[in-house]
Every structure is written in C-alpha cells, then in structure tokens.
Write an enzyme that holds these catalytic residues in place. Structure first.
Site, short mmCIF file in Angstrom:
data_model
loop_
_atom_site.label_atom_id
_atom_site.label_comp_id
_atom_site.label_asym_id
_atom_site.label_seq_id
_atom_site.Cartn_x
_atom_site.Cartn_y
_atom_site.Cartn_z
N GLU A 156 48.03 43.05 37.05
CA GLU A 156 48.86 42.12 37.81
C GLU A 156 48.67 40.75 37.19
O GLU A 156 47.57 40.20 37.17
CB GLU A 156 48.48 42.08 39.29
CG GLU A 156 49.53 41.32 40.08
CD GLU A 156 49.03 40.73 41.37
OE1 GLU A 156 48.85 39.49 41.42
OE2 GLU A 156 48.80 41.50 42.31
N ASN B 9 41.00 32.96 42.17
CA ASN B 9 41.83 32.29 43.18
C ASN B 9 41.78 32.96 44.54
O ASN B 9 41.86 32.30 45.57
CB ASN B 9 43.28 32.18 42.68
CG ASN B 9 43.89 33.54 42.37
OD1 ASN B 9 43.25 34.41 41.81
ND2 ASN B 9 45.16 33.70 42.70
N CYS C 255 49.32 33.89 42.68
CA CYS C 255 50.27 34.40 41.69
C CYS C 255 51.63 34.73 42.30
O CYS C 255 52.63 34.77 41.58
CB CYS C 255 49.69 35.63 41.00
SG CYS C 255 49.13 36.91 42.13
#
Length: 522
Positions: free
Chosen positions: A259, A163, A293
């Site tokens: 993460e 992403n 995110c």
C-alpha cells in the site's frame, strides 16, 4: 499543555511500562533515543537491531510458525477476539503512547484504536470460515472429489510506517497470524512503542511469545535480512520504497502486498450539501495533520457552489485548534518529523512563489512545538508547482473548480496514483456511479475515507502507482496463505478400462463430456 508530554509527567506506571516493552525488540546492545514530536522531549531508549538480530528473529519466528500453524484456527483467533475489549478498556494508555510517538491529536489517535479493535474482531470472527477447507467441483461427478485448502506462507515480514503506528502496525499482522504464520515486523523506528505495547497485551491475552518478532533500525542495515528470510512481505509506505520491495520479492519469487502513496481527489458536486461537505472535507484533509495516505489533497468543487463552499470551508479551517496536549482539546496535532515539516514547507513556498493564493494557514508554528504547521488551503495551484501532482503528506489541500461531471472525472484521474477518492452529492446513486469511474481502490460517497476504510468486509488498496494487493476482506487474510488442491479419485480413473482400445476410449470420453455439458454437470 506541552509539559504534560514529558515522560516525567506521564500517567502513573506508563514510563515504566514503556521501558519494559522495549525489551521485546531483537537488539544487540545499541540504542536510540526516541523523542516526542510534540515537544522534543525524550520518551524512550529503543534497542536497535543489527543484521544478525534480524536473522535471529527470523529463526525464532520460523520455529514458532510450525507450532502455531498446527494450532487449530479456532484457538488461534481467541487472543484477537479478546483484544477488541482489552484495547478499548485500556485505551487511555495506548492513546498517550500514540500521541507521544507521532504528535497527532488525541481524536486521531482514537481512530487508530477503533481501527485495530474493529479489524481484529472482524478477522477473529471471519477467519475460521475463510480458512476452512472448501469442496470444489471435480472433473468427473462422484468419481473425483476436490478440496481447496489454505496453508500458511510460513514467516511473513511486515514493514509498517510511522504515520499510523498502531493501526497500520497491527492490522496487517493480525490476519497473518490468524492464517497460521509467524511474523517478523519492522515498524518505523520513531513509532515502535505502539506495536510493542500491543504485543505485550496480546501475550497477556494468550498469544504465544515468539510468533510476533520485532526488529528496529535503519533500512540499510536490517532491510536485506528482513526480506531474505521472508516467505511473504507486507509493506505500507512510499511508492519509491514499494518498488524496491517488489523488485526484491520478484528476485526470490515470493509474494508481496504494497500500500503506497496517494494524491487523493475529493469531488464536491453542485447538488452537494455544502455544510456537510465542508465539515467532511475538514477531517478528510487534516486528520493526523494530513499524514494519511488516504487523505484528500486535491479538492474539486463545482463552479456553481465554489464560492459558497470555499467561504464555509476556509472559515472552518481557520478556526481549527492546534495543540500538543495529551487530551481531547486539539482539532489537529503536529507533524511527526523535521523531514515532514521541510517537505510541507517546501510545497507551500514553491506554490506561493509561483502564484498560488493561500486562503487559510500557510506557515509553521514553532510556538506550539517543533514540527507544527497550520492547516492550509490554497487556490490557483498549477501544473508547474510541486504541490499540484506530488504527494505532500501534510495539512495542505489545493482547491480547483470544474464545470461538469466529465471534467471532474478527468481531473480526478489525472494522476499516477489511485488509492482513495471522495464524492459529495445528495444523490447517492449518482455518487456511486461517478465513483465507479474514478481509478482508485476505494471511493467514499459523502465521506472522506472512513466509510470504505472501516468496512472490513470489503477490500482496501491502491490502483496504478498506489500499490498491489489488498488489506481487509477475504483477500486481506488469504494473501497470507497458499491455495492447495487435494483431489482424490475413485470408481473410475483416466485410463481405458477393460482393455478398451484407446481410440474407442477417446470417442466414449468425448461423448461423455458432451453429455455432462448438456446436463450442466461441468
């Protein structure tokens, strides 16, 4: 505009550059065609790694790590200090690549450029200080001298997602390299070109060739050897993937930082500036088509202002411009894959079927490109809808109302995730106070994600199921090191002197320690 995304229409020399940089992948002959999400056109033939290629990459990295660790840190930082200006000067080329790989709008690709430039400069300037030997208090004043040293782990395996291929693909690697490690890096196969382009640039700027190795391929093929050869693992991706990484790291007793996912809340308090909050929510929810995110997927608005806020917010959302061009005209680009389009569509359709109301957007836009989906706002989302609690990772936000601060905090914390949050209020002290009650690794007041994420001197990461460890700040570099204590003794030791009986020695030592306490020498 879509025609501009075909490889034949790239800026002069970029097609050849893309072909050249793919040679940096450790591959054994097989290739995979990479297509742009913007139009479906092919942009590259990427070499694909086999398990043996990963082991070769680790061997190269381990040989390079010894030489790199012996290089003074003042020299190790130089390529990354140079990267700041070089990246900004050559931004047009890398912006094209990021857009082609991901389908995102150019303004969101530019955020990646800014992030890599800023983070690299931060560690280039702060790295030597963070890594220097530090004098620590010894047990006996003058007689005991203790130093804390920071030794590199060795070889770090970095696994980065699709992403934010430039940002997340580079900013975890830079501190690992500055700390004296070598890196074996597996970017997502769809978005490997951004990393390869950056390595090529850094080699021009003085980085040794072998310290940053790249592999590409399916996790089932390359994942095992990627982890087996690592002394530390840095992973950014799904919570499900993070659990597997943590299990494998635990088996080998090596460290990892993770993460992971988020279902991030934004709180708009009754005293918020409605215009600023609505404009801020636009970027917080729809940057990179929501494939971020730390983007906002749950929006909680005080009842007193909810109608006015929703009127403003939905009007802004409905006026967003979608586009596939390699230019600055689009407010939002495409999703990156069919899988993401299917997931977003399923969440929206499930919510609508169970009674949710679509205030803006709500459908795919194949007329613009294969994976476009409109920025979407829903109300009436309830617990029985997947959209309520599961991470959507797309341009969809659900809006709820709250009565008071305690209810807002309870709703914000009612999630297994804890990555990022946002609070909007005219009273900054109030915003910070409420922010401290939200169980999230970062909280932004009057911003969606940029204030915390771009503050490189402060740690960034997740609580609860959103991850382990932190990027940015001192911890973002020191996680890639082993703390080592070297202590020396002189004048007196820890055994009785001059034939003193041990009982007498014990009495003397006990009295000495009590005196040291009173004098604050310990």
């Amino acid at each position: 505009m879509a025609a501009k995304t075909a490889q034949s229409a790239l800026r002069p020399g970029l097609a050849e550059r893309i072909t050249a940089i793919t040679a940096r992948v450790n591959g054994s002959g097989a290739t995979r065609e990479i297509r742009t999400p913007l139009t479906g056109d092919p942009i590259a033939e990427l070499p694909i790694s086999a398990a043996g290629d990963v082991r070769t990459a680790h061997a190269r990295a381990r040989a390079a790590a010894a030489r790199w660790a012996a290089t003074p840190v003042a020299e190790r930082v130089r390529p990354f200090e140079r990267l700041h200006d070089a990246l900004l000067d050559r931004r047009a080329e890398i912006l094209d690549i990021v857009q082609l790989e991901t389908g995102k709008a150019r303004r969101h690709a530019f955020e990646e450029v800014l992030d890599v430039a800023g983070c690299s400069l931060y560690y280039a300037r702060r790295g030597p200080g963070l890594l220097r030997a530090r004098r620590r208090q010894g047990i006996l004043p003058i007689a005991t001298q203790a130093y804390e040293l920071r030794q590199p782990k060795g070889v770090v395996s970095v696994i980065s997602p699709w992403n934010y291929p430039l940002s997340l693909g580079v900013t975890d690697v830079v501190p690992a390299l500055i700390a004296g490690n070598a890196v074996v890096h597996k970017p997502d196969t769809q978005t490997t070109l951004s990393v390869l382009w950056t390595i090529d640039l850094l080699v021009e700027l003085g980085l040794p060739e072998d310290v940053w190795q790249v592999v590409a391929g399916d996790p089932d093929e390359v994942g095992g050897p990627l982890l087996d050869g690592a002394d530390y693992i840095a992973f950014t991706g799904s919570t499900r993937g993070g659990r597997r990484i943590a299990e494998e790291a635990a088996k080998r007793l090596i460290g990892c930082s993770l993460e992971l996912g988020g279902k991030n809340p934004m709180l708009v308090l009754a005293d918020a500036d409605i215009d600023k909050a609505a404009t801020g929510a636009l970027r917080a929810c729809f940057a990179n088509a929501g494939q971020l995110c730390i983007s906002m997927e749950r929006l909680y608005v005080a009842e007193e202002i909810a109608d006015r806020f929703l009127e403003k917010f939905t009007r802004l959302v409905s006026n967003m411009r979608l586009g596939a061009g390699l230019d600055w005209t689009a407010d939002m680009g495409s999703l990156t894959s069919q899988r993401q389009l299917d997931a977003v569509t399923a969440h929206v359709e499930d919510a609508v079927a169970k009674g949710a109301t679509v205030l803006a957007g709500g459908k795919a836009r194949p007329d613009l490109g294969p994976y476009f989906f409109e920025p979407t706002v829903l109300t009436g989302v309830t617990e029985d809808m997947a959209l309520c609690r599961d991470e959507t990772f797309g341009p969809v936000v659900s809006v709820y109302r709250f009565k008071d601060e305690d209810e807002a905090i309870r709703l914000a914390n009612d999630t297994p995730y804890g990555l990022n949050a946002s609070v909007w209020t005219r009273d900054l002290a109030r915003g910070r106070r409420l922010g401290s009650r939200i169980k999230a690794g970062t909280v932004n007041v009057n911003e969606g994600y940029g204030s915390a994420f771009a503050s490189y001197d402060a740690p960034m990461g997740g609580m609860k199921e959103s991850g382990l460890g932190r990027r940015h700040g001192a911890e973002g570099l020191l996680r890639y090191t082993e703390a080592q204590t070297v202590a020396s003794q002189r004048l007196v030791g820890f055994d009785p002197m001059f034939g003193m009986p041990y009982e007498k020695y014990a009495d003397t030592l006990a009295g000495l320690l009590k005196t040291m306490k009173r004098l604050r020498l310990k």
